[in-house]
Design an enzyme around this catalytic site. Structure first.
Site, PDB file in Angstrom:
ATOM      1  N   HIS A   1       2.764   6.263  -2.945  1.00 21.17           N
ATOM      2  CA  HIS A   1       3.762   7.026  -3.702  1.00 21.17           C
ATOM      3  C   HIS A   1       3.293   7.244  -5.143  1.00 21.17           C
ATOM      4  CE1 HIS A   1       6.523   6.141  -0.355  1.00 21.17           C
ATOM      5  NE2 HIS A   1       7.256   7.135  -0.830  1.00 21.17           N
TER       6      HIS A   1
ATOM      7  N   ARG B   1      -7.982  18.471  23.373  1.00 16.52           N
ATOM      8  CA  ARG B   1      -6.652  18.451  23.979  1.00 16.52           C
ATOM      9  C   ARG B   1      -6.169  17.011  23.974  1.00 16.52           C
ATOM     10  NH1 ARG B   1      -9.394  22.402  26.823  1.00 16.52           N
ATOM     11  NH2 ARG B   1      -8.243  24.351  27.205  1.00 16.52           N
TER      12      ARG B   1
ATOM     13  N   ASP C   1       0.821  -1.207   0.000  1.00 16.68           N
ATOM     14  CA  ASP C   1       0.000   0.000   0.000  1.00 16.68           C
ATOM     15  C   ASP C   1       0.858   1.262   0.000  1.00 16.68           C
ATOM     16  OD1 ASP C   1      -2.305  -1.441  -0.104  1.00 16.68           O
ATOM     17  OD2 ASP C   1      -2.841  -1.181   2.007  1.00 16.68           O
TER      18      ASP C   1
END
Length: 268
Positions: free
Chosen positions: A50, A148, A45
């Protein structure tokens, strides 16, 4: 028909690449790395990611097909010993096109009208250069929560089986027009609260992340890591563009999920 090949660059993948080029040119197809109609990805994958980013400027014109030379990938339909069958199918044009949604990522800056927009096939993540990420999560123009924690991950449906799943997010069928927002180790106590669950947004919704304190962030787009400074906001939406896959045989998505995460050798 014109084709290109992206290899993982290990010996097995390179050997298959040379065989594929030889077979396809023998059938009269033209090797064209600049403007291919079909891109063969030989590896996993990561190799296909790429290849995708190499051709994001022409997604409406190119289709991808994967041959895996390692662990079974969600974007790789073929095994190395199927190379001859694949080549014949490509040469005869015996395939259908499957289109999957992509994620559009736009980074806006303070004191500047400049912005950068990226496309992600799997996901985009945001982390702070400091210890804790503090972001307001704004959904469709209304503040939803103040997050947060370690970071946030926004994934495509086809990318929901990757980092998103490792974070506890849901697996979405890749045909769904949606994006998914998943937390990374959120801080929840009597003072700070988040929803604590992944959010799945349809294509007509969008998510805006607005910094509360820090302005410098590490943003990933699939495998690419980018440091952005003086960030005003980061916007996520389902992209208008889609990725196109050339399908030469049926491989149901839920079968792929089963084989990857449960047991590929399980018999009924």
């Amino acid at each position: 028909m014109k084709f290109a090949v992206q290899s993982r660059n290990d010996p097995q993948s390179n050997e298959l690449m040379e065989r594929a080029i030889g077979y396809l040119t023998d059938f009269g197809l033209e090797l064209d790395e600049e403007k291919p109609d079909i891109v063969l990805s030989i590896g996993g994958d990561g190799t296909l990611l790429h290849a995708f980013h190499r051709y994001t400027h022409m997604l409406s014109e190119v289709a991808f097909v994967g041959i895996h030379t390692g662990h079974l990938g969600f974007y790789a339909d073929w095994q190395p010993n199927d190379i001859e069958k694949l080549v014949i199918s490509i040469a005869k044009g015996e395939y259908r096109i499957s289109e999957y949604p992509l994620l559009e990522v736009t980074v806006n800056y303070r004191d500047s009208e400049e912005s950068f927009t990226y496309l992600a096939l799997n996901e985009s993540t945001v982390k702070s250069s400091e210890v804790t990420l503090v972001m307001d999560v704004v959904l469709n123009g209304r503040r939803f929560e103040r997050f947060r924690g370690d970071g946030l991950c926004v994934s495509t449906p086809s990318g929901s089986t990757a980092y998103n799943k490792a974070l506890g997010g849901a697996i979405l069928h890749p045909s769904l027009e949606a994006l998914q927002l998943t937390e990374m180790a959120s801080i929840n106590n009597r003072v700070f609260r988040t929803v604590g669950s992944s959010l799945v947004l349809p294509s007509h919704h969008h998510c805006l992340l607005k910094p509360v304190k820090a302005e410098d962030f590490m943003v990933t787009v699939d495998h690419v890591q980018l440091l952005h400074k003086n960030v005003k906001s980061i916007e996520y939406r389902v992209a208008k563009e889609k990725v196109r896959f050339a399908r030469y045989k049926a491989f149901p998505f839920w079968q792929r999920v089963h084989d990857s995460f449960i047991d590929s050798d399980l018999k009924d």
